[in-house]
Design an enzyme around this catalytic site. Structure first.
Site, PDB file in Angstrom:
ATOM      1  N   HIS A 155     -16.121  -8.050   4.876  1.00  0.00           N
ATOM      2  CA  HIS A 155     -14.917  -7.213   4.929  1.00  0.00           C
ATOM      3  C   HIS A 155     -15.175  -5.927   5.706  1.00  0.00           C
ATOM      4  CE1 HIS A 155     -13.423  -9.822   1.691  1.00  0.00           C
ATOM      5  NE2 HIS A 155     -12.214  -9.391   2.044  1.00  0.00           N
ATOM      6  N   LYS A 159     -13.472  -1.008   2.210  1.00  0.00           N
ATOM      7  CA  LYS A 159     -13.197  -1.729   0.958  1.00  0.00           C
ATOM      8  C   LYS A 159     -13.948  -1.088  -0.209  1.00  0.00           C
ATOM      9  CE  LYS A 159     -12.788  -6.386  -0.893  1.00  0.00           C
ATOM     10  NZ  LYS A 159     -11.490  -6.035  -1.496  1.00  0.00           N
TER      11      LYS A 159
HETATM   12  N1  LIG Z   1      -4.557  -9.946  -2.443  1.00  0.00           N
HETATM   13  C1  LIG Z   1      -4.704  -9.893  -1.122  1.00  0.00           C
HETATM   14  O1  LIG Z   1      -4.396 -10.837  -0.396  1.00  0.00           O
HETATM   15  C2  LIG Z   1      -5.236  -8.649  -0.523  1.00  0.00           C
HETATM   16  C3  LIG Z   1      -5.632  -7.642  -1.327  1.00  0.00           C
HETATM   17  N2  LIG Z   1      -6.090  -6.489  -0.817  1.00  0.00           N
HETATM   18  C4  LIG Z   1      -6.379  -5.456  -1.790  1.00  0.00           C
HETATM   19  O2  LIG Z   1      -5.292  -4.532  -1.760  1.00  0.00           O
HETATM   20  C5  LIG Z   1      -5.752  -3.222  -2.060  1.00  0.00           C
HETATM   21  C6  LIG Z   1      -5.340  -2.266  -0.940  1.00  0.00           C
HETATM   22  O3  LIG Z   1      -6.001  -2.667   0.229  1.00  0.00           O
HETATM   23  P1  LIG Z   1      -5.770  -1.882   1.614  1.00  0.00           P
HETATM   24  O4  LIG Z   1      -4.327  -1.799   1.912  1.00  0.00           O
HETATM   25  O5  LIG Z   1      -6.688  -2.508   2.578  1.00  0.00           O
HETATM   26  O6  LIG Z   1      -6.325  -0.440   1.230  1.00  0.00           O
HETATM   27  P2  LIG Z   1      -5.891   0.977   1.837  1.00  0.00           P
HETATM   28  O7  LIG Z   1      -6.983   1.921   1.448  1.00  0.00           O
HETATM   29  O8  LIG Z   1      -5.536   0.848   3.255  1.00  0.00           O
HETATM   30  O9  LIG Z   1      -4.572   1.320   1.016  1.00  0.00           O
HETATM   31  C7  LIG Z   1      -4.547   1.743  -0.304  1.00  0.00           C
HETATM   32  C8  LIG Z   1      -3.412   2.727  -0.442  1.00  0.00           C
HETATM   33  O10 LIG Z   1      -3.256   3.070  -1.819  1.00  0.00           O
HETATM   34  C9  LIG Z   1      -2.863   4.418  -1.857  1.00  0.00           C
HETATM   35  N3  LIG Z   1      -3.105   4.963  -3.177  1.00  0.00           N
HETATM   36  C10 LIG Z   1      -4.273   5.360  -3.731  1.00  0.00           C
HETATM   37  N4  LIG Z   1      -4.053   5.845  -4.961  1.00  0.00           N
HETATM   38  C11 LIG Z   1      -2.729   5.751  -5.184  1.00  0.00           C
HETATM   39  C12 LIG Z   1      -1.887   6.097  -6.278  1.00  0.00           C
HETATM   40  N5  LIG Z   1      -2.372   6.672  -7.374  1.00  0.00           N
HETATM   41  N6  LIG Z   1      -0.575   5.849  -6.168  1.00  0.00           N
HETATM   42  C13 LIG Z   1      -0.071   5.272  -5.076  1.00  0.00           C
HETATM   43  N7  LIG Z   1      -0.811   4.947  -3.998  1.00  0.00           N
HETATM   44  C14 LIG Z   1      -2.119   5.170  -4.063  1.00  0.00           C
HETATM   45  C15 LIG Z   1      -3.702   5.097  -0.768  1.00  0.00           C
HETATM   46  O11 LIG Z   1      -3.090   6.285  -0.345  1.00  0.00           O
HETATM   47  C16 LIG Z   1      -3.666   4.039   0.313  1.00  0.00           C
HETATM   48  O12 LIG Z   1      -2.601   4.273   1.209  1.00  0.00           O
HETATM   49  C17 LIG Z   1      -7.258  -3.353  -2.255  1.00  0.00           C
HETATM   50  O13 LIG Z   1      -7.539  -3.500  -3.631  1.00  0.00           O
HETATM   51  C18 LIG Z   1      -7.604  -4.639  -1.531  1.00  0.00           C
HETATM   52  O14 LIG Z   1      -8.754  -5.268  -2.040  1.00  0.00           O
HETATM   53  C19 LIG Z   1      -6.205  -6.287   0.523  1.00  0.00           C
HETATM   54  C20 LIG Z   1      -5.858  -7.276   1.385  1.00  0.00           C
HETATM   55  C21 LIG Z   1      -5.353  -8.545   0.943  1.00  0.00           C
HETATM   56  O1  LIG Z   2      -9.775  -5.437   0.798  1.00  0.00           O
HETATM   57  C1  LIG Z   2      -9.401  -6.349   1.567  1.00  0.00           C
HETATM   58  O2  LIG Z   2      -9.211  -6.173   2.771  1.00  0.00           O
HETATM   59  C2  LIG Z   2      -9.159  -7.681   0.991  1.00  0.00           C
HETATM   60  N1  LIG Z   2      -9.216  -7.817  -0.291  1.00  0.00           N
HETATM   61  C3  LIG Z   2      -8.992  -9.006  -1.021  1.00  0.00           C
HETATM   62  C4  LIG Z   2     -10.247  -9.406  -1.740  1.00  0.00           C
HETATM   63  O3  LIG Z   2     -10.922  -8.532  -2.333  1.00  0.00           O
HETATM   64  O4  LIG Z   2     -10.576 -10.591  -1.758  1.00  0.00           O
HETATM   65  C5  LIG Z   2      -8.374 -10.092  -0.188  1.00  0.00           C
HETATM   66  C6  LIG Z   2      -8.837 -10.145   1.221  1.00  0.00           C
HETATM   67  O5  LIG Z   2     -10.135 -10.637   1.228  1.00  0.00           O
HETATM   68  C7  LIG Z   2      -8.761  -8.790   1.880  1.00  0.00           C
END
Ligand SMILES: NC(=O)C1=CN([C@@H]2O[C@H](COP(=O)(O)OP(=O)(O)OC[C@H]3O[C@@H](n4cnc5c(N)ncnc54)[C@H](O)[C@@H]3O)[C@@H](O)[C@H]2O)C=CC1
Ligand SMILES: O=C(O)C1=N[C@H](C(=O)O)C[C@H](O)C1
Length: 266
Positions: A155, A159
């Site tokens: 990743h 992350k």
């Molecule tokens: N399930 C899936 O398919 C995927 C899951 N993820 C997960 O999604 C989450 C976010 O990932 P990204 O967008 O890459 O991270 P990122 O760091 O780009 O975005 C996170 C956002 O949350 C905001 N944030 C932090 N604390 C907050 C609060 N108290 N209230 C509201 N907003 C708050 C931050 O300002 C930031 O804009 C991670 O846990 C990641 O592992 C990421 C990609 C795919």
């Molecule tokens: O943080 C990410 O970017 C992602 N998080 C998810 C995970 O923890 O598996 C899904 C995807 O891999 C992207």
């Protein structure tokens, strides 16, 4: 049928902003508010690089849930806040769709119980990409015949959680078909801590973090005279939006917590 009213937590994030773009394109979805830890009192359209959507931003999620009528809360934030937001959404009768990873087993169990008590649907999907779901399912199938397995997830370096939610989910699916087995040499010793990766019933998980990466996973199996590698790459975050959209549509008719997108696919 009326449009689905959606709150997005984490709208400025990599995933949150992609989710806003997806919502904007759907005629049957309405963005009704966002929860962010900055920009309270502004509207989404006032923030640079976000879609031109007129929805208020709240810094206090409880105030948001009190003032805004919504069907679904999408959480794409951090493990700490994602858990808090999911609990609060359920308390206010709003169905959570959670992409945020890094929840503990105890937290998942607690949320499952809460959903059951409130008879409200929740979707928690460690990975919303259809290809990733297939990669996990194929890996589960392969593990029946190849119990020696190492998961390598790669990743981007922003992350927070390791191993990834996808790697954890993959190992759980494999555990359903694989008996505990110590892999490698019986007398193997690490001369540098962590060199063999994390251990789940003897199977290994390795986490790579580098700038330039998005989200990638390989599941490697080894047996006498052969190896099998099952690999998935998300090359951009649009890859996750089919699953986010499907989860929003499905959660409206659920009364329990569903963990994993595979449980929503036909
Ligand atoms: N399930 C899936 O398919 C995927 C899951 N993820 C997960 O999604 C989450 C976010 O990932 P990204 O967008 O890459 O991270 P990122 O760091 O780009 O975005 C996170 C956002 O949350 C905001 N944030 C932090 N604390 C907050 C609060 N108290 N209230 C509201 N907003 C708050 C931050 O300002 C930031 O804009 C991670 O846990 C990641 O592992 C990421 C990609 C795919
Ligand atoms: O943080 C990410 O970017 C992602 N998080 C998810 C995970 O923890 O598996 C899904 C995807 O891999 C992207």
């Amino acid at each position: 049928m009326s449009n689905t009213k959606i709150i997005v937590a984490g709208p400025r994030g990599k995933m949150g902003s992609e989710a806003l773009r997806m919502i904007e394109k759907q005629d049957h979805f309405d963005l009704v508010a966002c929860v962010d830890h900055k920009h309270g009192g502004l509207s989404v359209k006032d923030i640079d690089n976000l879609p031109n959507l007129d929805a208020p931003i709240y810094e206090d999620i409880e105030q948001c849930l009190q003032e805004i009528e919504a069907d679904v809360l999408i959480d794409l934030t951090t493990p700490e806040f994602g858990y808090k937001h999911t609990r609060l959404a359920l308390e206010y009768g709003v169905r959570p769709v959670v992409g945020t990873t890094g929840f503990t087993k105890d937290q998942l169990t607690e949320l499952e119980q809460m959903a059951e008590d409130k008879e409200l649907g929740v979707v928690i999907a460690p990975n919303f990409a259809i290809g990733a779901v297939l990669m996990m399912q194929f890996s589960k199938w392969a593990a029946k015949y190849f119990p020696d397995v190492e998961i390598i997830e790669r990743h981007h370096d922003n992350k927070l959680d390791a191993p990834s939610g996808t790697a954890v989910k993959t190992s759980e699916l494999i555990q359903e078909v694989r008996d505990q087995k110590k892999q490698g040499h019986p007398e193997e010793k690490e001369t540098l801590d962590g060199s063999r990766g994390a251990d789940v019933d003897g199977m290994k998980i390795h986490s790579v973090r580098l700038p330039g990466l998005v989200a990638h996973q390989e599941v490697m199996f080894g047996s006498t005279g052969e190896t099998l590698t099952i690999k998935h790459d998300s090359i951009n975050r649009e890859s996750f939006m089919t699953g986010v959209k499907l989860s929003i549509e499905k959660v409206l008719n659920l009364q329990v917590l569903v963990y994993g997108l595979e449980n929503l696919l036909e």
